[in-house]
Design a protein around this motif. Structure first.
Motif, PDB file in Angstrom:
ATOM      1  N   LYS A  96       0.832  -1.196   0.000  1.00 32.69           N
ATOM      2  CA  LYS A  96       0.000   0.000   0.000  1.00 32.69           C
ATOM      3  C   LYS A  96       0.874   1.256   0.000  1.00 32.69           C
ATOM      4  O   LYS A  96       1.872   1.330   0.720  1.00 32.69           O
ATOM      5  N   LEU A  97       0.466   2.244  -0.785  1.00 35.22           N
ATOM      6  CA  LEU A  97       1.141   3.532  -0.822  1.00 35.22           C
ATOM      7  C   LEU A  97       0.555   4.409   0.274  1.00 35.22           C
ATOM      8  O   LEU A  97      -0.661   4.644   0.314  1.00 35.22           O
ATOM      9  N   LEU A  98       1.432   4.900   1.167  1.00 38.74           N
ATOM     10  CA  LEU A  98       0.977   5.613   2.355  1.00 38.74           C
ATOM     11  C   LEU A  98       1.520   7.036   2.383  1.00 38.74           C
ATOM     12  O   LEU A  98       2.666   7.285   2.006  1.00 38.74           O
ATOM     13  N   LEU A  99       0.695   7.952   2.851  1.00 39.60           N
ATOM     14  CA  LEU A  99       1.115   9.305   3.196  1.00 39.60           C
ATOM     15  C   LEU A  99       0.888   9.465   4.687  1.00 39.60           C
ATOM     16  O   LEU A  99      -0.242   9.294   5.170  1.00 39.60           O
ATOM     17  N   ASN A 100       1.959   9.740   5.414  1.00 39.29           N
ATOM     18  CA  ASN A 100       1.878   9.875   6.868  1.00 39.29           C
ATOM     19  C   ASN A 100       1.257   8.644   7.519  1.00 39.29           C
ATOM     20  O   ASN A 100       0.388   8.732   8.389  1.00 39.29           O
ATOM     21  N   ASN A 101       1.713   7.477   7.041  1.00 34.02           N
ATOM     22  CA  ASN A 101       1.346   6.166   7.595  1.00 34.02           C
ATOM     23  C   ASN A 101      -0.104   5.775   7.347  1.00 34.02           C
ATOM     24  O   ASN A 101      -0.596   4.818   7.965  1.00 34.02           O
ATOM     25  N   ARG A 102      -0.797   6.452   6.452  1.00 34.85           N
ATOM     26  CA  ARG A 102      -2.166   6.088   6.083  1.00 34.85           C
ATOM     27  C   ARG A 102      -2.265   5.918   4.572  1.00 34.85           C
ATOM     28  O   ARG A 102      -1.630   6.663   3.818  1.00 34.85           O
ATOM     29  N   PRO A 103      -3.044   4.953   4.093  1.00 36.76           N
ATOM     30  CA  PRO A 103      -3.230   4.813   2.642  1.00 36.76           C
ATOM     31  C   PRO A 103      -3.710   6.125   2.038  1.00 36.76           C
ATOM     32  O   PRO A 103      -4.589   6.795   2.601  1.00 36.76           O
ATOM     33  N   TYR A 104      -3.126   6.483   0.897  1.00 35.71           N
ATOM     34  CA  TYR A 104      -3.462   7.763   0.278  1.00 35.71           C
ATOM     35  C   TYR A 104      -3.575   7.556  -1.225  1.00 35.71           C
ATOM     36  O   TYR A 104      -2.641   7.088  -1.872  1.00 35.71           O
ATOM     37  N   TYR A 105      -4.717   7.917  -1.774  1.00 35.29           N
ATOM     38  CA  TYR A 105      -4.968   7.763  -3.200  1.00 35.29           C
ATOM     39  C   TYR A 105      -4.504   9.027  -3.923  1.00 35.29           C
ATOM     40  O   TYR A 105      -5.015  10.127  -3.666  1.00 35.29           O
ATOM     41  N   MET A 106      -3.541   8.884  -4.805  1.00 36.19           N
ATOM     42  CA  MET A 106      -3.014  10.031  -5.539  1.00 36.19           C
ATOM     43  C   MET A 106      -3.860  10.290  -6.783  1.00 36.19           C
ATOM     44  O   MET A 106      -4.013   9.414  -7.638  1.00 36.19           O
ATOM     45  N   LYS A 107      -4.371  11.498  -6.872  1.00 37.05           N
ATOM     46  CA  LYS A 107      -5.126  11.948  -8.042  1.00 37.05           C
ATOM     47  C   LYS A 107      -4.337  13.086  -8.675  1.00 37.05           C
ATOM     48  O   LYS A 107      -4.435  14.233  -8.251  1.00 37.05           O
ATOM     49  N   MET A 108      -3.554  12.738  -9.693  1.00 35.29           N
ATOM     50  CA  MET A 108      -2.608  13.691 -10.251  1.00 35.29           C
ATOM     51  C   MET A 108      -2.983  14.048 -11.688  1.00 35.29           C
ATOM     52  O   MET A 108      -3.768  13.370 -12.345  1.00 35.29           O
ATOM     53  N   VAL A 109      -2.362  15.118 -12.147  1.00 35.90           N
ATOM     54  CA  VAL A 109      -2.504  15.530 -13.534  1.00 35.90           C
ATOM     55  C   VAL A 109      -1.106  15.708 -14.124  1.00 35.90           C
ATOM     56  O   VAL A 109      -0.185  16.165 -13.435  1.00 35.90           O
ATOM     57  N   LEU A 110      -0.940  15.319 -15.367  1.00 36.41           N
ATOM     58  CA  LEU A 110       0.332  15.488 -16.070  1.00 36.41           C
ATOM     59  C   LEU A 110       0.483  16.955 -16.466  1.00 36.41           C
ATOM     60  O   LEU A 110      -0.391  17.525 -17.106  1.00 36.41           O
ATOM     61  N   ASP A 111       1.599  17.561 -16.086  1.00 37.82           N
ATOM     62  CA  ASP A 111       1.815  18.994 -16.311  1.00 37.82           C
ATOM     63  C   ASP A 111       3.162  19.173 -16.998  1.00 37.82           C
ATOM     64  O   ASP A 111       4.206  18.883 -16.427  1.00 37.82           O
ATOM     65  N   PHE A 157      -7.550  17.706  -8.184  1.00 39.41           N
ATOM     66  CA  PHE A 157      -6.340  16.884  -8.114  1.00 39.41           C
ATOM     67  C   PHE A 157      -5.564  17.215  -6.848  1.00 39.41           C
ATOM     68  O   PHE A 157      -5.535  18.367  -6.398  1.00 39.41           O
ATOM     69  N   ASN A 158      -4.922  16.213  -6.282  1.00 41.39           N
ATOM     70  CA  ASN A 158      -4.065  16.452  -5.123  1.00 41.39           C
ATOM     71  C   ASN A 158      -2.589  16.378  -5.473  1.00 41.39           C
ATOM     72  O   ASN A 158      -1.730  16.456  -4.591  1.00 41.39           O
ATOM     73  N   GLY A 159      -2.283  16.220  -6.779  1.00 38.45           N
ATOM     74  CA  GLY A 159      -0.886  16.138  -7.176  1.00 38.45           C
ATOM     75  C   GLY A 159      -0.703  16.420  -8.649  1.00 38.45           C
ATOM     76  O   GLY A 159      -1.663  16.507  -9.423  1.00 38.45           O
ATOM     77  N   ALA A 160       0.558  16.566  -9.039  1.00 35.73           N
ATOM     78  CA  ALA A 160       0.920  16.776 -10.435  1.00 35.73           C
ATOM     79  C   ALA A 160       2.207  16.024 -10.717  1.00 35.73           C
ATOM     80  O   ALA A 160       3.097  15.936  -9.866  1.00 35.73           O
ATOM     81  N   ARG A 161       2.278  15.482 -11.905  1.00 35.04           N
ATOM     82  CA  ARG A 161       3.523  14.888 -12.378  1.00 35.04           C
ATOM     83  C   ARG A 161       4.143  15.894 -13.343  1.00 35.04           C
ATOM     84  O   ARG A 161       3.647  16.100 -14.448  1.00 35.04           O
ATOM     85  N   LYS A 162       5.194  16.569 -12.895  1.00 40.59           N
ATOM     86  CA  LYS A 162       5.876  17.546 -13.744  1.00 40.59           C
ATOM     87  C   LYS A 162       6.656  16.755 -14.787  1.00 40.59           C
ATOM     88  O   LYS A 162       7.655  16.117 -14.483  1.00 40.59           O
TER      89      LYS A 162
END
Length: 586
Positions: free
Chosen positions: A298-313, A342-347
């Motif tokens: 599992k991918l975790l942020l601060n020890n909790r599962p976190y679903y990344m919703k990103m956009v390609l930038d 979105f909570n993230g971006a892939r630069k």
């Protein structure tokens, strides 16, 4: 040209000194297509054919430079006169360059001051000993290799005109230039590792100009929104020193001060350097208490599962290309990304301006740090990308927004990685090198397909049919066996080890909503069709029991590529609220 368009904001917001002077603005400029500049000593006073003006930090290909010439000129020269305030002469004077593409030579008052290779990373020179009171001249020669496809270039096209997924080239200075006074002994850089499990900040300090026989110590004061948190003072025996500083003031259960996109809490850090008990240097920085990890698949942020919703930038702008017109434009891109849900971006294929990273830290946006890749493998290329990638990781290490490193994308530079052992070893070397430089973040060996050792299994899939996506990502086995684009997800010999699966490029729906003609991976007829197609690709991914995050292609249109959620000039193609609802799955 206004100050805003000359990029007058402080260029390095995570390592701030009060005194500095921008050299952005108008410079003299010349093309050197015949390669005669060094032979004729254009760097000397009164020499050279500087027959144009350019606005730095915009490359000559951009309209904001004042030139706007997109033809190939691989050797260019800059010249600027400047004065140094009298108080700067009390110590040392550093000349900084944010980025010069691709090679740079710098002379000050006719003396060679710096040589740098790598088009996306910063460098500086101590120019104290060549300065003269009253007036000085800096000359820069930038050399590019527009046709060399083994050059780490990202999306810069090697042909004359942009086409496909490639865009207008950038040659020369494209990030800020500035002067900074420092004392004889000063803090050169710092390295911060937050540990939320121990409530510690691991701080490492690196010095320059440290003289033998003196007592050197560092005082660190940590605060949160102006409130004192912690203080420590420690001696440095060598040119580096390391300390773990305990923070007493936070915990979990929604009461804490951990950094997340939803709550981008930042601590302030002020460092004071003392030599023989006297204060000589002071630097201000900040950090976020944030942890990214993988446990039990599992991918975790601060020890909790976190679903990344990103956009390609892609990080391109109509007027400035790789350089944003202003700091407000960088902030607006972060705000627009968050406004769409979105909570993230892939630069993508770009080592981004530190000011963008600052706003991602400040406003709360996860980023994947990605190298600008080459297109063809060679031993020369391998050395180039390795050296520059080390510099990129060092530059951006302290930003809490960066949660994943991506040294390679879609087998760029390693086109035969599926069968070529040397290219496999190169990808492996970048993976392990990055892990050796940073023990805190996941690393992807080759984002999209043909992965070797990797912390995340990342897939690029531009399938547009809802039912196909739903079936493909209904189970781990079908996801890894699908071969989108007829590519293996894992190179044979590198088995699935249960890593988290993310769909890191998909969608790419084209919809012409501006003045640009172009292409996309699937086409929409109107706004209603665009929204429906967007929902048809995002919804089955959200419903997948095995996918732990996604990256939608893409944030904006870029030149001939019109598959953005926004037009090239950042106008939404459909209401932001509609996009946000689809991304949220509501």
């Amino acid at each position: 040209m206004t100050n805003q368009l000359m990029r007058g904001e402080y260029p390095r917001p995570q390592f701030v000194r009060e005194k500095w002077a921008s050299l952005n603005g108008e410079w003299e400029f010349a093309f050197d297509d015949d390669g005669i500049g060094e032979r004729e000593a254009w760097y000397e006073q009164g020499k050279g054919r500087f027959n144009q003006k350019i606005t730095v930090p915009f490359c000559f290909q951009s309209r904001l430079s004042g030139i706007g010439d997109t033809s190939v000129h691989d050797r260019v020269w800059y010249r600027k006169s400047f004065t140094v305030p009298d108080e700067y002469y009390a110590g040392r004077v550093l000349l900084h360059f944010g980025a010069v593409d691709y090679e740079a030579k710098v002379w000050v008052n006719g003396k060679l001051a710096a040589v740098h290779e790598g088009g996306h990373t910063p460098f500086h020179a101590d120019i104290t000993d060549v300065l003269v009171k009253g007036g000085n001249t800096v000359v820069v020669k930038a050399t590019d290799y527009s046709r060399d496809v083994s050059l780490p270039r990202g999306k810069q096209y090697w042909e004359d005109q942009s086409a496909g997924i490639f865009y207008t080239r950038t040659t020369g200075i494209w990030q800020s230039v500035w002067l900074e006074p420092v004392p004889e002994t000063y803090v050169e850089r710092i390295r911060m590792i937050p540990d939320i499990d121990k409530n510690d900040l691991d701080l490492e300090v690196f010095l320059a100009g440290c003289r033998p026989g003196v007592q050197v110590s560092v005082k660190a004061v940590i605060s949160f929104k102006g409130e004192f948190v912690s203080e420590d003072c420690f001696a440095l025996i060598h040119v580096t020193g390391r300390r773990s500083i305990h923070l007493e003031d936070f915990n979990d259960h929604g009461l804490g001060r951990w950094w997340t996109p939803e709550h981008p809490n930042l601590y302030d850090l002020e460092l004071t350097l003392l030599v023989d008990g006297e204060t000589v240097d002071s630097v201000k920085s900040y950090f976020g208490m944030r942890k990214i990890s993988i446990e039990d698949g599992k991918l975790l942020l601060n020890n909790r599962p976190y679903y990344m919703k990103m956009v390609l930038d892609q990080g391109y702008f109509p007027e400035g290309l790789l350089t944003a017109p202003s700091d407000d434009d960088l902030r607006r891109d972060v705000e627009l990304t968050k406004a769409m849900g979105f909570n993230g971006a892939r630069k993508h294929q770009k080592i981004e301006d530190p000011r963008y990273l600052y706003w991602a830290d400040r406003l709360g946006l996860l980023l994947w740090g990605e190298m600008a890749n080459a297109f063809r493998f060679s031993e020369t290329y391998a050395g180039r990308i390795t050296r520059e990638w080390i510099q990129a990781v060092e530059r951006d290490f302290n930003h809490p927004c960066i949660v994943v490193w991506v040294p390679l994308n879609e087998s760029w530079g390693v086109t035969n990685i599926l069968v070529d052992r040397q290219q496999q070893q190169h990808a492996l070397s970048l993976y392990h090198l990055t892990k050796s430089l940073d023990r805190t973040r996941p690393v992807i060996s080759n984002d999209g397909w043909e992965l070797v050792a990797t912390d995340l299994l990342t897939i690029h899939d531009y399938e547009w049919r809802r039912e196909v996506l739903a079936e493909r990502y209904a189970a781990r086995a079908t996801a890894l066996a699908a071969k989108p684009g007829n590519r293996w997800i894992l190179v044979p010999g590198f088995p699935d080890e249960g890593q988290p699966i993310l769909l890191t490029e998909f969608g790419g729906i084209s919809f012409k909503a501006g003045d640009w003609d172009g292409w996309g991976y699937s086409g929409a007829e109107n706004e209603q069709d665009f929204a429906a197609r967007l929902q048809n690709v995002i919804e089955p991914v959200l419903q997948s029991p095995v996918v732990q995050g996604f990256c939608y292609t893409q944030f904006t249109d870029v030149e001939q590529e019109i598959n953005g959620l926004l037009t090239y000039d950042r106008k939404p193609k459909i209401p932001l609220e509609t996009i946000r609802s689809i991304v949220a799955g509501t």
